[in-house]
Design a protein around this motif. Structure first.
Motif, PDB file in Angstrom:
ATOM      1  N   LEU A 386       0.824  -1.206   0.000  1.00 53.02           N
ATOM      2  CA  LEU A 386       0.000   0.000   0.000  1.00 53.02           C
ATOM      3  C   LEU A 386       0.861   1.259   0.000  1.00 53.02           C
ATOM      4  CD1 LEU A 386      -2.751  -1.251   2.465  1.00 53.02           C
ATOM      5  CD2 LEU A 386      -3.058  -0.737   0.034  1.00 53.02           C
ATOM      6  N   GLY A 387       2.031   1.203   0.642  1.00 49.54           N
ATOM      7  CA  GLY A 387       2.951   2.324   0.593  1.00 49.54           C
ATOM      8  C   GLY A 387       3.438   2.581  -0.823  1.00 49.54           C
ATOM      9  N   SER A 388       3.751   1.506  -1.553  1.00 53.34           N
ATOM     10  CA  SER A 388       4.208   1.644  -2.936  1.00 53.34           C
ATOM     11  C   SER A 388       3.137   2.290  -3.808  1.00 53.34           C
ATOM     12  CB  SER A 388       4.577   0.264  -3.488  1.00 53.34           C
ATOM     13  OG  SER A 388       4.904   0.330  -4.849  1.00 53.34           O
ATOM     14  N   LEU A 389       1.878   1.884  -3.616  1.00 54.18           N
ATOM     15  CA  LEU A 389       0.788   2.469  -4.403  1.00 54.18           C
ATOM     16  C   LEU A 389       0.581   3.938  -4.056  1.00 54.18           C
ATOM     17  CD1 LEU A 389      -1.807  -0.451  -4.365  1.00 54.18           C
ATOM     18  CD2 LEU A 389      -0.414   0.319  -6.288  1.00 54.18           C
ATOM     19  N   ALA A 390       0.694   4.276  -2.763  1.00 49.58           N
ATOM     20  CA  ALA A 390       0.544   5.676  -2.356  1.00 49.58           C
ATOM     21  C   ALA A 390       1.648   6.541  -2.970  1.00 49.58           C
ATOM     22  CB  ALA A 390       0.560   5.788  -0.832  1.00 49.58           C
ATOM     23  N   LEU A 391       2.846   6.017  -3.017  1.00 50.17           N
ATOM     24  CA  LEU A 391       3.970   6.760  -3.607  1.00 50.17           C
ATOM     25  C   LEU A 391       3.749   6.943  -5.106  1.00 50.17           C
ATOM     26  CD1 LEU A 391       6.588   8.043  -2.625  1.00 50.17           C
ATOM     27  CD2 LEU A 391       7.761   5.911  -3.174  1.00 50.17           C
ATOM     28  N   ALA A 400       4.759   7.339   3.297  1.00 50.15           N
ATOM     29  CA  ALA A 400       5.720   7.306   4.404  1.00 50.15           C
ATOM     30  C   ALA A 400       5.102   6.675   5.644  1.00 50.15           C
ATOM     31  CB  ALA A 400       6.209   8.717   4.714  1.00 50.15           C
ATOM     32  N   ALA A 401       3.831   6.995   5.919  1.00 50.27           N
ATOM     33  CA  ALA A 401       3.155   6.418   7.085  1.00 50.27           C
ATOM     34  C   ALA A 401       3.017   4.909   6.937  1.00 50.27           C
ATOM     35  CB  ALA A 401       1.784   7.067   7.262  1.00 50.27           C
ATOM     36  N   ALA A 428      11.333   9.548   1.471  1.00 50.16           N
ATOM     37  CA  ALA A 428      12.171  10.655   1.950  1.00 50.16           C
ATOM     38  C   ALA A 428      12.697  11.476   0.777  1.00 50.16           C
ATOM     39  CB  ALA A 428      13.320  10.120   2.795  1.00 50.16           C
ATOM     40  N   LEU A 429      13.074  10.818  -0.303  1.00 42.98           N
ATOM     41  CA  LEU A 429      13.520  11.556  -1.490  1.00 42.98           C
ATOM     42  C   LEU A 429      12.379  12.385  -2.066  1.00 42.98           C
ATOM     43  CD1 LEU A 429      15.721   8.894  -3.334  1.00 42.98           C
ATOM     44  CD2 LEU A 429      16.505  10.941  -2.125  1.00 42.98           C
ATOM     45  N   ALA A 430      11.181  11.792  -2.112  1.00 41.19           N
ATOM     46  CA  ALA A 430      10.029  12.531  -2.637  1.00 41.19           C
ATOM     47  C   ALA A 430       9.679  13.729  -1.763  1.00 41.19           C
ATOM     48  CB  ALA A 430       8.822  11.595  -2.752  1.00 41.19           C
ATOM     49  N   GLN A 431      10.024  13.651  -0.478  1.00 43.13           N
ATOM     50  CA  GLN A 431       9.762  14.753   0.445  1.00 43.13           C
ATOM     51  C   GLN A 431      10.970  15.672   0.605  1.00 43.13           C
ATOM     52  OE1 GLN A 431       8.560  11.956   3.573  1.00 43.13           O
ATOM     53  NE2 GLN A 431       6.515  12.867   3.577  1.00 43.13           N
ATOM     54  N   ASP A 432      11.945  15.532  -0.321  1.00 40.22           N
ATOM     55  CA  ASP A 432      13.147  16.363  -0.344  1.00 40.22           C
ATOM     56  C   ASP A 432      13.947  16.240   0.953  1.00 40.22           C
ATOM     57  OD1 ASP A 432      14.945  18.039  -1.561  1.00 40.22           O
ATOM     58  OD2 ASP A 432      13.990  19.882  -0.850  1.00 40.22           O
ATOM     59  N   GLU A 433      14.148  14.991   1.385  1.00 40.82           N
ATOM     60  CA  GLU A 433      14.947  14.708   2.574  1.00 40.82           C
ATOM     61  C   GLU A 433      16.049  13.715   2.181  1.00 40.82           C
ATOM     62  OE1 GLU A 433      12.171  13.101   5.346  1.00 40.82           O
ATOM     63  OE2 GLU A 433      11.080  14.982   5.626  1.00 40.82           O
TER      64      GLU A 433
END
Length: 550
Positions: A386-391, A400-401, A428-433
């Protein structure tokens, strides 16, 4: 003081007292040691007590099974009614389990012997009504069911005087004043098996009202019950008596079936060797045996095995059909864990075809079942799914959650931990971290290395190198990419080697090491030629030409 006389029997000791009367250790005139149970006056003078006792004693005389304490004698017409059964030399199951849960052999012997005992009682039109560890004696490794029929006319006295620890073995219908059927004993079988497998009660509240509420309204805790046993135990503990398996199904599930065991072992060997076509063929044979034997639970699980094999063969259309059949079959026999894994497989197949919304629905169904049955592996995988689909849909916060929950759920499962950490790094990369992402990639590489997943470790280093290079931290990038290249060359992963050489060449170019960069691009192009990988070849050639012409 003992000994005492009771008619023609010598009483040696008191064994226990309940709502219906008192049980004694005794000696018969022929010298046999027996268990003698007297009936108290309240029971004897109840409205239908004598008739019920006479009827059940007549039935009990017909029971002849080594797993049931044998009938010896009874006198229900005299002034002091009593029942005499054999005294079983052995240890109560609760005393045995107090030393540790039973292993597979002990569980199979217990489950099969207890099911045979119940089959014998039910064939004589008796319902035990109080199947619990204290009423099961382990003698010579085999279970013997004691405290039979007559002593278990259910009434308010017996219910209210029951110790707290024995409540959790009572079926819901016994607590709701509904007429008990054979299914009440099946529920007791399930609760006993869960206890024997884990050493703890599946309804574990510490007060009578709380236990009653759990039995009536809360799903049993069967986490820790071995996978091969969990399905049948879960079905036996269904709230609805009609949803529980028959005693015959219990016997079939516990029976030692060498042919089935051999095929299941062969299937696992084929899976471990990545011989997926052979694995599917073996699972097909298991399914045929299960259908012929009328074993719905084995039929459903063998469909799931076929589906997994087809999935890993890359035949997603066939795999999805099999996963759907396995899902429906598992639901029919209340094998919730298998149903969850079938939903997981359906989601993977839909994801592979790009049907992301439908895949998400399947993964969500799998996650819900995982949380219901306490399957941490199934839960962790589907949090990652589900994380992969959200990304993919651009919701980095939700992704991330999901991945954070997947990391927490997979602490004891490094194979999933690697996936969860790598996914969280992408968030984290998508959130510029980027710095946080690189820490996560390092952890992912470590988790993969712990289980010998060289490919997972190498690609984690590769992604870390790309991230460091993107923020112009060239020393960190070169270190990470060299780690990935070392893994790729040591383990013959040409694809990883080629792309890592491409990225490492770019890092060398960016730091002014032109000659080294040229040599690295040339080696990457050679790898692309060996792989016949047009994309890699074009990438290396384009950058090599730009570098040499400058």
């Amino acid at each position: 003081m003992y000994p005492q006389r009771f008619g023609k029997y010598e009483l040696l000791a008191e064994l226990g007292e309940g709502g219906m009367g008192t049980a004694y250790l005794g000696r018969a005139p022929d010298g046999r040691v027996v268990a003698l149970k007297t009936m108290n006056r309240i029971t004897f003078y109840s409205e239908d007590g004598p008739r019920r006792f006479e009827r059940e004693t007549a039935a009990l005389r017909k029971v002849d099974d080594p797993h049931v304490a044998a009938f010896v004698d009874a006198d229900l017409a005299g002034p002091s009614p009593y029942l005499v059964t054999e005294y079983v030399q052995g240890r109560p199951l609760d005393a045995v389990v107090a030393e540790g849960p039973l292993g597979e052999d002990g569980l199979r012997r217990l489950g099969l012997g207890l099911a045979r005992a119940l089959d014998a009682l039910h064939a004589a039109d008796l319902i035990h009504r109080d199947v619990k560890p204290a009423n099961i004696i382990i003698a010579g490794g085999e279970p013997v069911l004691i405290d039979l029929g007559i002593a278990h006319h259910i009434d308010r006295t017996r219910i209210t005087t029951r110790p707290i620890g024995t409540w959790c073995y009572l079926a819901p219908e016994l607590l709701a004043d509904r007429r008990p059927t054979e299914a009440a004993d099946v529920f007791g079988w399930g609760a006993v098996m869960a206890y024997a497998a884990t050493g703890r009660r599946c309804f574990a509240a510490d007060s009578t009202p709380a236990i009653i509420n759990q039995i009536l309204n809360v799903e049993p805790d069967i986490s820790g019950v071995p996978g091969w046993l969990r399905g049948i135990v879960g079905r036996a503990l269904a709230k609805d008596p009609a949803a529980r398996p028959s005693v015959r199904s219990l016997r079939e599930a516990m029976a030692d079936r060498p042919q089935v065991d051999l095929l299941q072992a062969a299937y696992q060997d084929a899976r471990d060797a990545h011989e997926h076509a052979r694995a599917e063929g073996i699972a097909f044979g298991l399914h045929a045996i299960a259908v012929a034997a009328g074993d719905a639970a084995l039929a459903a699980s063998s469909l799931l095995d076929q589906a997994h094999a087809a999935r890993y063969s890359g035949r997603l259309d066939r795999a999805e059909t099999l996963f759907e059949e396995a899902r429906d079959g598992s639901a029919a026999v209340r094998a919730r864990q298998d149903e969850g894994w079938a939903w997981d497989g359906v989601g993977v197949c839909r994801h592979g075809r790009g049907e992301y919304d439908a895949a998400g629905q399947a993964f969500a169904a799998a996650l819900a079942i995982a949380e219901e049955v306490g399957d941490t592996v199934l839960r962790a995988w589907n949090l990652c799914n589900l994380g992969s689909l959200a990304l993919r849909r651009g919701d980095a916060a939700d992704a991330a959650a999901r991945y954070d929950a997947g990391v927490a759920a997979s602490r004891e499962h490094p194979d999933i931990q690697h996936e969860a950490l790598a996914g969280r790094a992408r968030c984290a990369l998508a959130q510029d971290e980027p710095e946080n992402a690189e820490l996560l990639y390092r952890r992912a590489a470590q988790a993969a290395r712990e289980i010998g997943n060289h490919g997972g470790a190498g690609w984690a280093w590769y992604d870390l190198g790309e991230s460091a290079r993107g923020r112009e931290s060239f020393d960190a990038a070169r270190e990470a990419l060299e780690s990935a290249l070392r893994i790729a060359t040591e383990h013959g992963d040409r694809l990883m080697e080629g792309w890592t050489r491409c990225k490492l060449a770019g890092c060398l170019r960016d730091t002014g090491a032109k000659d080294e960069a040229v040599a690295m691009y040339e080696k990457a192009r050679d790898v692309a030629d060996r792989l016949n990988d047009e994309k890699m070849r074009n990438y290396a050639t384009t950058r090599l030409e730009a570098l040499t012409s400058s």
